[in-house]
Design a protein around this motif. Structure first.
Motif, PDB file in Angstrom:
ATOM      1  N   GLU A  12      23.991  11.816  51.136  1.00  0.00           N
ATOM      2  CA  GLU A  12      24.086  10.955  49.959  1.00  0.00           C
ATOM      3  C   GLU A  12      25.454  11.038  49.276  1.00  0.00           C
ATOM      4  OE1 GLU A  12      20.797   9.792  46.952  1.00  0.00           O
ATOM      5  OE2 GLU A  12      21.724  11.612  46.160  1.00  0.00           O
ATOM      6  N   ASP A  13      26.051  12.232  49.228  1.00  0.00           N
ATOM      7  CA  ASP A  13      27.355  12.360  48.582  1.00  0.00           C
ATOM      8  C   ASP A  13      28.428  11.569  49.321  1.00  0.00           C
ATOM      9  OD1 ASP A  13      26.344  13.835  46.580  1.00  0.00           O
ATOM     10  OD2 ASP A  13      27.325  15.715  47.081  1.00  0.00           O
ATOM     11  N   VAL A  17      30.661   8.130  48.034  1.00  0.00           N
ATOM     12  CA  VAL A  17      32.113   8.004  48.202  1.00  0.00           C
ATOM     13  C   VAL A  17      32.433   6.676  48.893  1.00  0.00           C
ATOM     14  CG1 VAL A  17      34.155   8.954  49.327  1.00  0.00           C
ATOM     15  CG2 VAL A  17      32.516  10.495  48.243  1.00  0.00           C
ATOM     16  N   ILE A  18      31.673   6.361  49.944  1.00  0.00           N
ATOM     17  CA  ILE A  18      31.862   5.090  50.662  1.00  0.00           C
ATOM     18  C   ILE A  18      31.626   3.911  49.727  1.00  0.00           C
ATOM     19  CG2 ILE A  18      30.933   3.619  52.495  1.00  0.00           C
ATOM     20  CD1 ILE A  18      30.254   6.232  54.027  1.00  0.00           C
ATOM     21  N   LEU A  19      30.525   3.956  48.987  1.00  0.00           N
ATOM     22  CA  LEU A  19      30.187   2.842  48.095  1.00  0.00           C
ATOM     23  C   LEU A  19      31.188   2.723  46.948  1.00  0.00           C
ATOM     24  CD1 LEU A  19      26.293   3.223  47.855  1.00  0.00           C
ATOM     25  CD2 LEU A  19      27.616   1.677  49.305  1.00  0.00           C
ATOM     26  N   LEU A 143      22.030   8.227  43.382  1.00  0.00           N
ATOM     27  CA  LEU A 143      22.939   7.251  43.987  1.00  0.00           C
ATOM     28  C   LEU A 143      23.715   6.511  42.905  1.00  0.00           C
ATOM     29  CD1 LEU A 143      23.551   6.096  46.917  1.00  0.00           C
ATOM     30  CD2 LEU A 143      22.122   4.176  46.239  1.00  0.00           C
ATOM     31  N   PHE A 144      22.995   6.025  41.888  1.00  0.00           N
ATOM     32  CA  PHE A 144      23.634   5.267  40.805  1.00  0.00           C
ATOM     33  C   PHE A 144      24.628   6.117  40.029  1.00  0.00           C
ATOM     34  CE2 PHE A 144      19.481   2.606  40.360  1.00  0.00           C
ATOM     35  CZ  PHE A 144      19.800   1.923  41.507  1.00  0.00           C
ATOM     36  N   VAL A 145      24.198   7.321  39.656  1.00  0.00           N
ATOM     37  CA  VAL A 145      25.029   8.131  38.773  1.00  0.00           C
ATOM     38  C   VAL A 145      26.275   8.640  39.489  1.00  0.00           C
ATOM     39  CG1 VAL A 145      24.048  10.443  39.133  1.00  0.00           C
ATOM     40  CG2 VAL A 145      24.800   9.771  36.864  1.00  0.00           C
ATOM     41  N   ARG A 332      27.534  22.710  51.253  1.00  0.00           N
ATOM     42  CA  ARG A 332      26.934  22.608  49.914  1.00  0.00           C
ATOM     43  C   ARG A 332      27.874  21.996  48.876  1.00  0.00           C
ATOM     44  NH1 ARG A 332      23.266  28.045  49.008  1.00  0.00           N
ATOM     45  NH2 ARG A 332      22.289  28.078  51.061  1.00  0.00           N
ATOM     46  N   PHE A 333      29.126  21.828  49.255  1.00  0.00           N
ATOM     47  CA  PHE A 333      30.099  21.269  48.311  1.00  0.00           C
ATOM     48  C   PHE A 333      29.738  19.818  47.993  1.00  0.00           C
ATOM     49  CE2 PHE A 333      34.113  18.903  47.637  1.00  0.00           C
ATOM     50  CZ  PHE A 333      34.487  19.505  46.448  1.00  0.00           C
ATOM     51  N   PRO A 334      29.746  19.427  46.705  1.00  0.00           N
ATOM     52  CA  PRO A 334      29.404  18.044  46.321  1.00  0.00           C
ATOM     53  C   PRO A 334      30.516  17.073  46.724  1.00  0.00           C
ATOM     54  CG  PRO A 334      30.093  19.284  44.388  1.00  0.00           C
ATOM     55  CD  PRO A 334      30.042  20.270  45.534  1.00  0.00           C
ATOM     56  N   LYS A 335      30.292  16.311  47.772  1.00  0.00           N
ATOM     57  CA  LYS A 335      31.341  15.452  48.342  1.00  0.00           C
ATOM     58  C   LYS A 335      31.776  14.335  47.386  1.00  0.00           C
ATOM     59  CE  LYS A 335      30.645  17.772  52.192  1.00  0.00           C
ATOM     60  NZ  LYS A 335      29.390  18.475  51.836  1.00  0.00           N
ATOM     61  N   PHE A 336      30.901  13.960  46.439  1.00  0.00           N
ATOM     62  CA  PHE A 336      31.291  12.896  45.509  1.00  0.00           C
ATOM     63  C   PHE A 336      32.489  13.317  44.650  1.00  0.00           C
ATOM     64  CE2 PHE A 336      28.295  15.401  43.042  1.00  0.00           C
ATOM     65  CZ  PHE A 336      28.892  15.471  41.796  1.00  0.00           C
ATOM     66  N   VAL A 337      32.689  14.641  44.494  1.00  0.00           N
ATOM     67  CA  VAL A 337      33.849  15.126  43.750  1.00  0.00           C
ATOM     68  C   VAL A 337      35.136  14.703  44.450  1.00  0.00           C
ATOM     69  CG1 VAL A 337      35.058  17.215  42.988  1.00  0.00           C
ATOM     70  CG2 VAL A 337      32.577  17.066  42.767  1.00  0.00           C
TER      71      VAL A 337
END
Length: 419
Positions: A12-13, A17-19, A143-145, A332-337
């Motif tokens: 999901e992360d 990033v893609i979106l 996903l939204f946040v 475990r690293f949050p990829k969205f960062v």
């Protein structure tokens, strides 16, 4: 769910990033969504400005744009697109009601943000009506946040922060470190559970709601606990936003000091801007810079928290004899960062100011609508009464005491640096 759907499952992360960059790319090179109008002061004004055919068409296009992005995201994470199509229009309509409520001139005068109404509407419906399990499961809150967080990076411009000098960033660094550690220590003393401890510490010290969300993503936290922390942040931000400028005016604090105080202690960006406006132009500028400086630290803080959480909560069999490997930390690293930091760097150094000025309002609106959709979803999936009963009042006391410490320490530092 069919096997054919599962094989397209992407973390999901990485999906957000893609979106996030899909939205940024569309805005830069293909299509710049128009911004709907939600401001109104009377019933006739509502009909003329908001409910006219042209604005309704813009709202309709925005809906199609958002649902298209949402469908792609739902498909990539391997969830049911059919259920998403059934749930998203309802979430969007409820979010529109929140935007309309926040757009009223009298509500605006109180400086109440749309996300407050989104959360309240969701909580009312989620707690007073029994929603089916498939409906709650189809909500795409994270996903939204996280899309909103990636888009938030486009507004964190390093050049703007550097123009104000290093004082704002230096103050932000001191506050984040000192307040985070105090809040963490206090939560441990009050025996608040680990997930809430991390979310509360980050929310108080860094940048409120965004920090709580990023921390929850970094530790894969419970969304109900996240809702609890977000609710406290939003509720406490309102009296702070109103009374801190009054206190500053009563004691004749210099505008520079007041701005640094507001920016460093109030937890939501909207409330910082609103309170800075009540004081003056100088206070508004410095408070915004200080808050942006804290936002810059959000990515680094999320990374540090994810590493700490991996080491301290590694329950695998290997953990008994050894610490987590770099591979485990990376997993475990949050990829969205990465998306947040990349967006900030691109908009800070690779995109011209002219192009940035062209797209910034549209991207800020999209960031706001994704956050509002997320808050509506959080409310819908949260049983607030059970959460309050389960957590007792210790997390609330911890947050309020830490916030008081934050206000005092930030004022002292503001006087030392800007006085």
């Amino acid at each position: 769910m069919s096997n054919s759907t599962k094989q397209f499952n992407i973390h999901e992360d990485w999906t957000v990033v893609i979106l996030g960059f899909l939205i940024i790319g569309i805005s830069l090179f293909i299509f710049l969504p128009e911004i709907p109008i939600f401001s109104w002061s009377s019933v006739s004004d509502l009909k003329e400005k908001v409910l006219n055919s042209e604005n309704l068409q813009i709202i309709g296009i925005q809906f199609l744009y958002l649902i298209a992005i949402g469908i792609v995201g739902t498909f990539l994470v391997g969830k049911s697109v059919k259920y998403f199509l059934a749930v998203f229009p309802i979430v969007y309509i409820l979010t529109l009601l929140a935007l309309l409520a926040a757009g009223n001139s009298e509500i605006k005068a109180l400086n109440l943000e749309a996300v407050i109404f989104s959360l309240l509407i969701g909580l009312v419906i989620g707690n007073f009506f029994k929603l089916p399990d498939w409906f709650r499961n189809a909500l795409s809150t994270e996903l939204f946040v996280k899309i909103g967080l990636v888009l938030l990076g486009t507004s964190v411009i390093f050049s703007d922060i550097l123009k104000a000098g290093s004082l704002g960033l230096f103050q932000a660094l001191i506050i984040v470190l000192s307040v985070w550690y105090f809040a963490f220590w206090l939560c441990r003393k009050l025996k608040v559970d680990d997930e809430l401890t991390m979310m509360i510490s980050s929310a108080v010290s860094i940048c409120g709601v965004s920090a709580a969300i990023a921390t929850s993503g970094a530790i894969k936290g419970d969304s109900k606990k996240l809702s609890y922390v977000i609710s406290i942040v939003l509720v406490t931000a309102i009296p702070m936003m109103i009374f801190m400028p009054v206190i500053a005016r009563y004691f004749n604090f210099p505008e520079e000091v007041t701005g640094a105080w507001l920016g460093g202690s109030i937890d939501t960006s909207g409330a910082v801007v609103a309170s800075g406006t009540l004081v003056g132009e100088t206070a508004l500028k410095i408070s915004t810079i200080v808050k942006f400086s804290q936002n810059v630290l959000l990515g680094l803080a999320a990374f540090a928290i994810s590493v700490y959480w991996t080491y301290s909560h590694n329950k695998s069999a290997e953990a008994v004899e050894s610490k987590p490997t770099l591979k485990v930390i990376w997993e475990r690293f949050p990829k969205f960062v990465i998306g947040f930091i990349a967006a900030s760097l691109i908009f800070s150094f690779l995109i011209t100011p002219e192009v940035r000025d062209t797209v910034k309002d549209s991207l800020k609106t999209l960031q706001g609508i994704w956050f509002a959709l997320a808050f509506t979803s959080i409310g819908l999936e949260t049983n607030f009464k059970d959460l309050l009963a389960y957590n007792s009042r210790k997390p609330l006391f911890a947050f309020l005491i830490a916030q008081l410490f934050n206000v005092i320490v930030t004022l002292i530092i503001a006087f030392l640096l800007f006085g």
